[in-house]
Scaffold this motif. Structure first.
Motif, PDB file in Angstrom:
ATOM      1  N   ALA A  55       0.933  -1.182   0.029  1.00 17.75           N
ATOM      2  CA  ALA A  55      -0.041  -0.081   0.013  1.00 17.75           C
ATOM      3  C   ALA A  55       0.811   1.181  -0.115  1.00 17.75           C
ATOM      4  CB  ALA A  55      -1.066  -0.080   1.210  1.00 17.75           C
ATOM      5  N   TRP A  56       1.809   1.474   0.999  1.00 19.67           N
ATOM      6  CA  TRP A  56       2.640   2.747   1.141  1.00 19.67           C
ATOM      7  C   TRP A  56       3.497   2.933  -0.058  1.00 19.67           C
ATOM      8  CZ3 TRP A  56       0.112   5.846   3.338  1.00 19.67           C
ATOM      9  CH2 TRP A  56      -0.556   5.680   4.305  1.00 19.67           C
ATOM     10  N   VAL A  57       4.141   1.411  -0.773  1.00 21.13           N
ATOM     11  CA  VAL A  57       4.813   1.740  -1.968  1.00 21.13           C
ATOM     12  C   VAL A  57       4.138   2.187  -3.034  1.00 21.13           C
ATOM     13  CG1 VAL A  57       5.995   0.422  -3.584  1.00 21.13           C
ATOM     14  CG2 VAL A  57       6.351   0.175  -1.265  1.00 21.13           C
TER      15      VAL A  57
ATOM     16  N   VAL B 126       8.656   4.091   8.706  1.00 19.60           N
ATOM     17  CA  VAL B 126       9.559   5.075   7.691  1.00 19.60           C
ATOM     18  C   VAL B 126       8.792   5.132   6.035  1.00 19.60           C
ATOM     19  CG1 VAL B 126      11.808   5.577   6.885  1.00 19.60           C
ATOM     20  CG2 VAL B 126      11.442   4.475   9.247  1.00 19.60           C
ATOM     21  N   LEU B 127       8.542   4.019   5.539  1.00 14.80           N
ATOM     22  CA  LEU B 127       7.949   4.139   4.156  1.00 14.80           C
ATOM     23  C   LEU B 127       6.842   4.797   4.262  1.00 14.80           C
ATOM     24  CD1 LEU B 127       9.023   2.451   1.924  1.00 14.80           C
ATOM     25  CD2 LEU B 127       7.254   1.062   2.054  1.00 14.80           C
ATOM     26  N   TYR B 128       6.059   4.898   5.466  1.00 12.77           N
ATOM     27  CA  TYR B 128       4.973   5.710   5.560  1.00 12.77           C
ATOM     28  C   TYR B 128       5.243   7.249   5.481  1.00 12.77           C
ATOM     29  CZ  TYR B 128       1.390   8.289   7.996  1.00 12.77           C
ATOM     30  OH  TYR B 128       0.404   9.407   8.698  1.00 12.77           O
ATOM     31  N   ILE B 129       6.116   7.527   6.383  1.00 10.47           N
ATOM     32  CA  ILE B 129       6.778   8.874   6.221  1.00 10.47           C
ATOM     33  C   ILE B 129       7.079   9.333   4.848  1.00 10.47           C
ATOM     34  CG2 ILE B 129       8.394  10.670   7.153  1.00 10.47           C
ATOM     35  CD1 ILE B 129       8.396   9.165   9.594  1.00 10.47           C
ATOM     36  N   LEU B 130       8.054   8.516   4.115  1.00  6.31           N
ATOM     37  CA  LEU B 130       8.286   8.997   2.701  1.00  6.31           C
ATOM     38  C   LEU B 130       6.938   9.138   2.089  1.00  6.31           C
ATOM     39  CD1 LEU B 130      11.560   6.730   2.256  1.00  6.31           C
ATOM     40  CD2 LEU B 130      11.407   9.075   2.699  1.00  6.31           C
ATOM     41  N   SER B 160       9.177  20.733  -7.537  1.00  2.68           N
ATOM     42  CA  SER B 160       8.805  19.138  -7.349  1.00  2.68           C
ATOM     43  C   SER B 160       9.685  18.090  -8.050  1.00  2.68           C
ATOM     44  CB  SER B 160       7.513  19.000  -8.170  1.00  2.68           C
ATOM     45  OG  SER B 160       7.327  19.735  -9.434  1.00  2.68           O
ATOM     46  N   ALA B 161      10.719  18.623  -9.308  1.00  2.66           N
ATOM     47  CA  ALA B 161      11.481  18.060  -9.891  1.00  2.66           C
ATOM     48  C   ALA B 161      12.589  17.523  -8.836  1.00  2.66           C
ATOM     49  CB  ALA B 161      12.128  18.607 -11.037  1.00  2.66           C
ATOM     50  N   GLN B 162      13.045  18.837  -8.061  1.00  9.75           N
ATOM     51  CA  GLN B 162      13.973  18.538  -6.914  1.00  9.75           C
ATOM     52  C   GLN B 162      13.546  17.803  -5.701  1.00  9.75           C
ATOM     53  OE1 GLN B 162      15.005  22.590  -5.587  1.00  9.75           O
ATOM     54  NE2 GLN B 162      15.788  21.904  -3.887  1.00  9.75           N
ATOM     55  N   MET B 163      12.256  17.866  -5.349  1.00 14.86           N
ATOM     56  CA  MET B 163      11.961  17.001  -4.413  1.00 14.86           C
ATOM     57  C   MET B 163      11.937  15.491  -4.761  1.00 14.86           C
ATOM     58  SD  MET B 163       8.910  19.299  -2.546  1.00 14.86           S
ATOM     59  CE  MET B 163       8.782  18.482  -1.112  1.00 14.86           C
ATOM     60  N   ILE B 164      11.489  15.017  -6.109  1.00 17.00           N
ATOM     61  CA  ILE B 164      11.393  13.739  -6.527  1.00 17.00           C
ATOM     62  C   ILE B 164      12.896  13.149  -6.498  1.00 17.00           C
ATOM     63  CG2 ILE B 164      10.780  12.308  -8.571  1.00 17.00           C
ATOM     64  CD1 ILE B 164       8.590  13.915  -8.952  1.00 17.00           C
ATOM     65  N   SER B 165      13.520  13.994  -6.922  1.00 16.05           N
ATOM     66  CA  SER B 165      15.156  13.453  -7.194  1.00 16.05           C
ATOM     67  C   SER B 165      15.745  13.152  -6.046  1.00 16.05           C
ATOM     68  CB  SER B 165      15.954  14.736  -8.167  1.00 16.05           C
ATOM     69  OG  SER B 165      15.149  15.102  -9.123  1.00 16.05           O
ATOM     70  N   TYR B 166      15.706  14.453  -5.027  1.00 15.42           N
ATOM     71  CA  TYR B 166      16.149  14.090  -3.736  1.00 15.42           C
ATOM     72  C   TYR B 166      15.705  13.006  -2.807  1.00 15.42           C
ATOM     73  CZ  TYR B 166      20.293  16.913  -4.743  1.00 15.42           C
ATOM     74  OH  TYR B 166      21.329  17.432  -5.109  1.00 15.42           O
ATOM     75  N   GLU B 167      14.301  12.883  -3.023  1.00 14.40           N
ATOM     76  CA  GLU B 167      13.607  11.777  -2.254  1.00 14.40           C
ATOM     77  C   GLU B 167      14.165  10.350  -2.582  1.00 14.40           C
ATOM     78  OE1 GLU B 167       8.977  12.446  -1.597  1.00 14.40           O
ATOM     79  OE2 GLU B 167       9.499  10.748  -3.328  1.00 14.40           O
ATOM     80  N   VAL B 168      14.582  10.064  -3.719  1.00 12.42           N
ATOM     81  CA  VAL B 168      15.361   8.820  -4.171  1.00 12.42           C
ATOM     82  C   VAL B 168      16.688   8.615  -3.391  1.00 12.42           C
ATOM     83  CG1 VAL B 168      16.618   7.589  -6.232  1.00 12.42           C
ATOM     84  CG2 VAL B 168      14.540   9.145  -6.547  1.00 12.42           C
ATOM     85  N   ALA B 169      17.489   9.639  -3.363  1.00 15.67           N
ATOM     86  CA  ALA B 169      18.621   9.822  -2.511  1.00 15.67           C
ATOM     87  C   ALA B 169      18.330   9.444  -1.190  1.00 15.67           C
ATOM     88  CB  ALA B 169      19.576  10.829  -2.685  1.00 15.67           C
ATOM     89  N   MET B 170      17.473  10.208  -0.605  1.00 12.06           N
ATOM     90  CA  MET B 170      16.903   9.991   0.719  1.00 12.06           C
ATOM     91  C   MET B 170      16.548   8.717   1.238  1.00 12.06           C
ATOM     92  SD  MET B 170      14.199  12.554   2.440  1.00 12.06           S
ATOM     93  CE  MET B 170      13.950  13.038   4.061  1.00 12.06           C
ATOM     94  N   GLY B 171      15.788   8.095   0.374  1.00  9.33           N
ATOM     95  CA  GLY B 171      15.174   6.723   0.578  1.00  9.33           C
ATOM     96  C   GLY B 171      16.223   5.766   0.554  1.00  9.33           C
TER      97      GLY B 171
END
Lengths: 167, 418
Positions: A55-57, B126-130, B160-171
């Motif tokens: 779900a979260w993914v 943590v996945l929920y937070i992301l 949003s491009a910035q947030m999506i890109s850095y979300e990957v590195a963060m995850g």
């Protein structure tokens, strides 16, 4: 009928109605936004099925990235976004046929695989990361790898398409 | 994970939800004041110091002022989306705090009820937070698009491009923590750090990558390209005013605190007291841990402000290149290293001296690589800069000497003027 069943039915209804609005909506941006609602409702269904990780993914990848990229493409290119922009292609009959065929095929597979299966509601098995990892990388590892090759092909294809003008 | 999560009385849940909300709003007001004061000190100014002790009530006054401003709907705005966008940006910012642990299990004052100082927890917290923070991107994309202004649209797309890109590195930087802790639940990660050590030490590369990614993710300086004033006026919220603007502002500050709190939870032992205080009896019990938690979070907030006060803004292409070509490959390589190390440690095939030797060899190898001279392409002799190219005086390009320091034009004036 338990409360879970009612909520499940409601979520399913939301998913169906919004999916219908995706394909019938007049403006392309509205279609994309309805797609967000559909994907969100499907994520809700996963939660009700105790598949937390999936779900979260789903929220993270599909709602958080895929549709945002789709919106990007719509906003940055010169695609018309006004009324009537969602119906400019003449591929609708073809799309209907393909979608219908996919539905029948997927439905048949589900029916053949899980027809008559009864899920015991008292024995809930939560879809944790460990369980999902076991399923993907032990039981279903071959389909998973085939799928990743398909994705790789799509990636290469996209690069080839965007670089076509340079030669 | 405590058995209490999901099985608590309704009034306890409502009380905790309300407390989380209040804490976040007050923290935001405090942070705005804190940022202004600290930046002022760094720039040899005083900062707000009139309203309340040390000027603490300044943000409150600013909030009231903002609320009293005129609500503007731009002519070309898409009304519904324009109205909903700030709400979509703000709600996920609050939601992320549902799984942040503030402390251990405590008794609520005047009752016998025992409850963990955390709204709820789940195996994939943590996945929920992301996931919920990635929903916040919609607020920015839609706000920028619905304003019907080019600056807003470009700001929204950049942001949003910035947030999506850095979300990957963060995850990816968090994956190493999951592998080390063996769980994605926030309370269990804190517990794992109590047994082991703070994950910032063994997972230092992850910690560094996370810290860079969190600044990029929250659109803060030096990565605040979405609101580069010189280029984009104000970014995605250019056309917003009054309370709708306040909501965007609130969301931005809450996101800043959220990533700080996540960093505390994942890398700095969460609510557990730092070494030294931890040895004192009772330091990790009762309501004291809230103090340690807020202290560590505030440390990260200070880091944000410090960066803003000292670093200039990056260029957009450099920033994107850095994210995709440096941070993401580095974190992928580091995950492989962590997986191998973890397996070896679990199987007891590894003693610390071996790790140190290998690490030492790697560091030396890296240093040696740094000193191998690169094969340089023969430098092309640059043509002499013409100070009067096209008939107009032009300044020399960077790194070039200005011609004719005497001020006299090199070319005979007759040829130029005719």
């Amino acid at each position: 009928m338990t409360a879970v069943t009612v909520v499940f039915a409601a979520m399913g209804l939301v998913a169906l109605v919004s999916a219908f609005l995706v394909v019938t909506s007049d403006q392309i941006i509205h279609a994309a936004l309805w797609l967000v609602v559909t994907l969100g409702a499907v994520a809700g269904l996963y939660v009700l099925l105790a598949a937390e990780l999936v779900a979260w993914v789903q929220v993270l990848i599909y709602m958080g990235s895929v549709v945002v990229l789709l919106l990007f493409a719509l906003m940055l290119t010169r695609t018309p976004t006004g009324p009537g922009s969602a119906t400019v292609t003449r591929n609708q009959p073809l799309a209907t046929v393909v979608a219908g065929a996919t539905t029948v095929a997927l439905g048949a597979v589900m029916w053949a695989g899980f027809g008559g299966e009864v899920i015991d509601e008292d024995e809930v098995r939560v879809g944790t990361a460990a369980r999902l990892g076991d399923a993907i990388f032990r039981t279903w590892v071959l389909p998973f790898e085939v799928l990743s090759v398909v994705l790789l092909a799509a990636l290469v294809g996209a690069i080839v398409l965007t670089r076509r003008g340079e030669r | 994970m405590s058995e209490l999560f999901g099985n608590e009385a309704w009034w306890v849940i409502i009380l905790k939800a309300l407390l989380v909300f209040v804490v976040l709003v007050v923290f935001t007001l405090f942070n705005i004041w804190f940022e202004r004061r600290v930046v002022a000190r760094m720039q040899h100014r005083v900062g707000p110091n009139v309203w309340g002790p040390f000027g603490l009530l300044q943000s409150l006054a600013d909030g009231v002022k903002l609320a009293l401003k005129e609500e503007i709907f731009p002519k070309h705005a898409h009304k519904v989306v324009y109205f909903i966008a700030p709400v979509i940006a703000t709600i996920p910012a609050f939601l992320a705090w549902a799984v942040i642990p503030f402390g251990p299990e405590v008794t609520i004052p005047f009752t016998d009820t025992v409850t963990p100082l955390q709204l709820t927890d789940m195996p994939v917290a943590v996945l929920y937070i992301l996931a919920v923070t990635s929903i916040g991107v919609y607020g920015i994309v839609l706000g920028g698009w619905a304003s019907g202004s080019t600056y807003s649209l470009l700001g929204g797309v950049r942001s949003s491009a910035q947030m999506i890109s850095y979300e990957v590195a963060m995850g990816l930087s968090l994956v190493a923590v999951f592998i080390y802790a063996g769980s994605m639940s926030t309370s269990e990660i804190v517990a794992a750090q109590a047994e082991d050590t703070w994950f910032a030490l063994p997972l230092l590369p992850s910690f560094i990558i996370y810290m860079i990614a969190m600044v990029g993710e929250t659109n803060r300086a030096p990565f605040d390209l979405p609101e580069a004033e010189g280029e984009l006026v104000g970014g995605f919220h250019t056309e917003y005013s009054s309370l709708k603007f306040a909501l965007f502002f609130l969301a931005e500050y809450i996101n800043m605190v959220t990533v700080s709190a996540l960093a505390t939870t994942m890398f700095l032992g969460g609510w557990r007291a730092p070494w030294g205080i931890s040895q004192i009896d009772g330091a990790n019990e009762g309501y004291w841990p809230v103090l340690w938690f807020l202290g560590k979070t505030l440390l990260f907030v200070f880091l944000f402000i410090w960066l803003r006060g000292s670093l200039p803004r990056l260029r957009y292409d450099q920033f994107m290149k850095f994210g995709w070509k440096v941070l993401i490959p580095a974190s992928l390589a580091w995950i492989v290293v962590v997986c191998v190390m973890r397996r070896l440690i679990i199987d007891d095939d590894l003693d610390p001296t071996k790790i140190l030797v290998v690490a030492g060899v790697l560091v030396v190898a890296l240093l040696v690589v740094q000193f191998i001279p690169e094969r340089r392409t023969p430098a092309v002799e640059a043509p002499e800069p013409d100070a009067f190219a096209g008939g107009f005086p032009v300044p020399p390009m960077p790194g070039k000497q200005p011609v004719a320091p005497s001020g006299a034009p090199v070319a005979p004036s007759g040829e130029k003027e005719a």
